[in-house]
Design a protein around this motif. Structure first.
Motif, PDB file in Angstrom:
ATOM      1  N   UNK A 113       0.820  -1.212   0.000  1.00 26.46           N
ATOM      2  CA  UNK A 113       0.000   0.000   0.000  1.00 26.46           C
ATOM      3  C   UNK A 113       0.854   1.262   0.000  1.00 26.46           C
ATOM      4  N   UNK A 114       2.039   1.191   0.579  1.00 27.88           N
ATOM      5  CA  UNK A 114       2.950   2.333   0.503  1.00 27.88           C
ATOM      6  C   UNK A 114       3.376   2.573  -0.936  1.00 27.88           C
ATOM      7  N   UNK A 115       3.782   1.507  -1.597  1.00 26.47           N
ATOM      8  CA  UNK A 115       4.241   1.644  -2.983  1.00 26.47           C
ATOM      9  C   UNK A 115       3.111   1.976  -3.942  1.00 26.47           C
ATOM     10  N   UNK A 116       1.882   1.654  -3.571  1.00 26.46           N
ATOM     11  CA  UNK A 116       0.736   1.912  -4.437  1.00 26.46           C
ATOM     12  C   UNK A 116       0.025   3.209  -4.076  1.00 26.46           C
ATOM     13  N   UNK A 117       0.714   4.110  -3.432  1.00 27.17           N
ATOM     14  CA  UNK A 117       0.115   5.392  -3.079  1.00 27.17           C
ATOM     15  C   UNK A 117      -0.241   6.169  -4.343  1.00 27.17           C
ATOM     16  N   UNK A 118      -1.385   6.850  -4.376  1.00 25.79           N
ATOM     17  CA  UNK A 118      -1.789   7.567  -5.592  1.00 25.79           C
ATOM     18  C   UNK A 118      -0.861   8.699  -5.996  1.00 25.79           C
ATOM     19  N   UNK A 119       0.044   9.119  -5.118  1.00 21.37           N
ATOM     20  CA  UNK A 119       1.009  10.150  -5.517  1.00 21.37           C
ATOM     21  C   UNK A 119       1.990   9.626  -6.551  1.00 21.37           C
ATOM     22  N   UNK A 120       2.104   8.300  -6.668  1.00 21.84           N
ATOM     23  CA  UNK A 120       3.006   7.692  -7.648  1.00 21.84           C
ATOM     24  C   UNK A 120       2.233   7.332  -8.913  1.00 21.84           C
ATOM     25  N   UNK A 121       2.892   7.453 -10.051  1.00 26.13           N
ATOM     26  CA  UNK A 121       2.286   7.015 -11.305  1.00 26.13           C
ATOM     27  C   UNK A 121       2.087   5.509 -11.259  1.00 26.13           C
ATOM     28  N   UNK A 122       1.056   5.019 -11.951  1.00 30.51           N
ATOM     29  CA  UNK A 122       0.735   3.604 -11.896  1.00 30.51           C
ATOM     30  C   UNK A 122       1.913   2.703 -12.284  1.00 30.51           C
ATOM     31  N   UNK A 123       2.644   2.990 -13.383  1.00 36.32           N
ATOM     32  CA  UNK A 123       3.776   2.111 -13.711  1.00 36.32           C
ATOM     33  C   UNK A 123       4.824   2.071 -12.604  1.00 36.32           C
ATOM     34  N   UNK A 124       5.033   3.193 -11.924  1.00 37.06           N
ATOM     35  CA  UNK A 124       6.010   3.235 -10.839  1.00 37.06           C
ATOM     36  C   UNK A 124       5.532   2.414  -9.648  1.00 37.06           C
TER      37      UNK A 124
END
Length: 411
Positions: A113-124
């Motif tokens: 969930x940290x890595x899937x935060x909406x502040x990051x682009x989906x590919x990232x």
């Protein structure tokens, strides 16, 4: 560890594959920083490569890695803090506040969930989580995303920098945040499973540990979101796919295509659970891409043979999927079903409209269709192109054999 014990390097590689994600997740919680965690875990595995071959595996390899990594990180941060490093001092304080580095039941879910935060682009989001949870290197990720290694390295670096700069918290989000975070998490789990089902790097054709990890985390998601049909659909899709895993790789490591698999070797318990989840999705009547893909797999599972498959139903499901989530890969998969109804010529016409030059299955499907049409020279070229775009050993051997079969046929 027993004196004189000899550990094969492959055993250490197996520990890496199974425990890397857990170790990184624990260290991120302990130190509050991704780079420190990754470096420390990599140092610990380097130490394992030095010590374990001669000394033997420790009684708890995962605990050895985590403990060693934590000590290495603390030592490094103390050295840096002594040189007036404010950042190192902050990370060290964070670590010393940790009462017990093993008291959180599932750090990996927090990390997703940290890595899937909406502040990051989906590919990232997808790439970073697969890197940190699955231990995949930059080359494998670059192949998975069809971009250069340099571009992937930059993507990962930017993502980690953004997490640090924005202070994105390391936690499972609250109930109100979960729905908007779900698509990224589902994509992550699906890609983890896909990498396990057909590896993009290394000597193994499959990685059962990644498949199991994706399924485990998918189950946790359905517990977190019991009313979310797409989470249920993803779990159903993974279970139905995994049910066939043992039947698709022969004892000699060769790939067995779906049409030639011995369906008696499919896992009946996984099939039953997957079908039950698909029926649950149907009752909810809120269709989504993962639910439809699970339904397609359920149709395959219901057939005793390839010839008995309800191909018309599969085409209708792909039509539904294309309406919700159109993509060239969906069209390619639909064309495979069309070939069983309308013949290879109709399917080839659909495939030839696609632009997937770097996707090995595009060329492999073209090769099969061209072969069925008697266009052997063109089929051979297609199989050669497919070979150029996959590193999976079982797929490569299968494509080489298909190419040799064309050469052995009378002209």
């Amino acid at each position: 560890m027993s004196a004189g014990a000899v550990v094969d390097v492959r055993a250490i590689e197996a520990v890496f594959a199974e425990q890397y994600g857990r170790a990184v997740a624990v260290l991120i919680r302990v130190f509050g920083d991704i780079d420190i965690a990754e470096d420390a875990v990599q140092d610990a595995f380097a130490a394992a490569l030095r010590h374990w071959p001669a000394e033997g595996l420790p009684p708890a390899p995962a605990g050895w890695i985590i403990t060693t990594a934590r000590r290495r990180a603390v030592d490094r941060l103390r050295r840096e803090a002594a040189r007036a490093g404010k950042y190192a001092q902050a990370a060290l304080t964070h670590a010393e506040d940790e009462a017990d580095p093993y008291d959180v039941p599932d750090d990996r879910l927090r990390l997703i969930f940290t890595c899937c935060h909406p502040a990051l682009a989906m590919p990232a989001r997808v790439a970073l989580t697969l890197r940190l949870l699955g231990g995949l290197g930059t080359p494998a990720l670059a192949r998975a995303f069809l971009i250069s290694e340099t571009a992937m390295a930059q993507r990962l670096s930017r993502a980690k920098g953004k997490i640090r700069a924005a202070g994105i918290p390391y936690r499972v989000p609250g109930a109100t945040e979960l729905p908007q975070r779900l698509p990224g998490v589902l994509a992550v789990l699906y890609l983890i499973y896909t990498e396990g089902h057909t590896t993009s790097t290394g000597p193994a054709a499959t990685r059962a540990d990644l498949c199991a990890e994706a399924i485990r985390l998918a189950r946790l998601l359905t517990e977190l979101l019991p009313g979310e049909p797409e989470a249920i659909g993803l779990l159903a899709l993974l279970l139905l796919s995994d049910a066939r895993r043992r039947a698709r790789i022969a004892a000699d490591g060769s790939l067995i295509p779906l049409a030639r698999q011995d369906r008696r070797h499919w896992d009946a318990a996984l099939l039953d659970e997957g079908r039950s989840l698909v029926r649950e999705c149907l009752r909810r009547n809120r269709p989504g891409p993962y639910q439809i893909q699970a339904a397609i797999n359920a149709v395959h599972a219901d057939a005793a043979t390839t010839a008995d498959t309800d191909w018309a139903q599969i085409v209708r499901l792909y039509d539904h999927l294309a309406a919700l989530a159109p993509s060239p890969v969906v069209t390619l998969n639909r064309a495979v079903a069309v070939a069983e109804i309308d013949g290879p010529a109709a399917a080839l016409a659909l495939v030839d409209e696609l632009d997937l030059p770097n996707y090995h299955l595009y060329h492999a499907v073209r090769g099969e269709l061209l072969d069925r049409l008697g266009r052997s020279a063109e089929a051979a070229t297609a199989f050669e192109l497919a070979l150029e775009h996959t590193e999976n050993p079982a797929e490569r051997d299968h494509l080489r054999e298909r190419r040799r079969q064309l050469d052995r046929r009378p002209r």
